[in-house]
Design an enzyme around this catalytic site. Structure first.
Site, mmCIF file in Angstrom:
data_model
loop_
_atom_site.group_PDB
_atom_site.id
_atom_site.type_symbol
_atom_site.label_atom_id
_atom_site.label_comp_id
_atom_site.label_asym_id
_atom_site.label_seq_id
_atom_site.Cartn_x
_atom_site.Cartn_y
_atom_site.Cartn_z
ATOM 1 N N TYR A 158 24.528 24.975 -4.520
ATOM 2 C CA TYR A 158 23.876 24.163 -5.871
ATOM 3 C C TYR A 158 24.467 22.829 -5.608
ATOM 4 C CZ TYR A 158 22.808 22.855 -10.622
ATOM 5 O OH TYR A 158 22.309 22.642 -11.708
ATOM 6 N N LYS A 162 22.550 19.276 -5.437
ATOM 7 C CA LYS A 162 22.459 18.162 -6.411
ATOM 8 C C LYS A 162 22.833 16.971 -5.980
ATOM 9 C CE LYS A 162 20.279 20.677 -9.661
ATOM 10 N NZ LYS A 162 18.867 20.218 -9.931
#
Length: 305
Positions: A158, A162
């Site tokens: 993640y 991002k």
């Protein structure tokens, strides 16, 4: 201050059946934009469309998991078929597969990268093609995270996705500038299914669900609030009032809005003829390494009991 009016504009918001994505879709519709709501669950997507219509907005649902070029083309085509154009893309869709590095599988990694990073890429590419054809500019709003800015324990996949999204925003702002297309990353912090699992926040989120307001130390000190608190940034960035803002990472949450810095050199040292391992060992602690940077999302500063 200018009135934010998006009448006549069409938007696609990925992952907008619930949570932050739904708040973004509602905010765009409330300011006059027509919205393509996207989710993988048809019932959730249709309920989102219904809620927007009941609030006086215009929306349609497109049920497809983002990630592939085919999915991106479907979303852009739906906006064009229904509303005749595409002006705004918000890439919000995402999933979590949290594990520490030594326990994370290839499937855990690939699934998150495919949805967040590749999904942002494919949707932005399809939107950019359409916006360039229209020749009237446009807005790409890429949803980032504090995890991508600072890293977060257990979120290799993640955080990497991002961080890549923030880098793509900077890159695309340069590539699409001549076409009048702005590109920014937003970094929201809100009470969602993910943040409810943070022990420090959990009791306050539960109290909020029961109708109690979040305290100031969260709304201001931590910039932590509801999804609706984060949503204001989206119609603003989609409006003429933000035409000069591009290539930025902008945080929002609770009562707080903030501009994140770009990665940049903060300290340098030089050695005639270049460095050796020994001269680095001698000089690093008192020069470049005198104040090493911290990592991770800072722990909430809770009031003393």
């Amino acid at each position: 201050m200018p009135t934010i009016d998006l009448t006549g504009k069409a938007a696609v918001v990925t992952g907008s059946g619930r949570g932050l994505g739904l708040a973004y879709a509602h905010a765009l519709a409330a300011h006059g934009a027509s919205v393509v709501v996207n989710d993988v669950d048809e019932a959730v997507a249709e309920q989102a469309v219904k809620s927007i219509a009941e609030a006086g907005g215009t929306a349609v649902a497109e049920v497809v998991p983002v990630g592939t070029a085919e999915a991106a083309d479907r979303l852009v085509s739906r906006a064009v078929q229904e509303f005749g154009r595409l002006d705004v893309l918000v890439t919000n869709a995402g999933i979590l597969r949290d594990k520490v590095l030594w326990k994370m599988t290839d499937d855990d990694f690939d699934a998150v990268i495919a949805t967040h990073l590749k999904g942002t890429f494919t949707c932005a590419r399809a939107a950019a093609v359409r916006m360039r054809e229209q020749g009237e500019g446009g807005t790409l709003i890429l949803v980032g995270s504090p995890a991508g800015q600072r890293g977060n324990f257990g979120q290799t996949n993640y955080a990497a996705a991002k961080a890549g999204i923030a880098a793509m925003a900077r890159t695309w702002s340069m590539e699409l500038g001549r076409a009048g297309i702005t590109v920014n990353a937003i970094v929201p912090v809100a009470a969602t299914a993910m943040t409810e699992t943070i022990p420090a926040f959990a009791p306050y989120v539960e109290a909020m669900k029961n109708g109690e307001p979040l305290p100031d130390f969260l709304r201001k000190g931590e910039g932590f609030g509801t999804p609706e608190d984060c949503a204001a940034l989206v119609p603003f960035l989609a409006s003429e009032a933000a035409r000069s803002i591009t290539g930025q990472a902008i945080g929002i949450g609770g009562d707080k809005v903030a501009l994140w810095s770009h990665p940049q050199e903060i300290r340098a040292a030089y050695a005639d003829g270049g460095w050796t391992p020994d001269t680095l060992a001698d000089a690093f602690p008192t020069s470049v390494g005198a104040e090493l940077q911290t990592v991770g999302i800072p722990a909430p500063k809770l009031p003393e009991a």
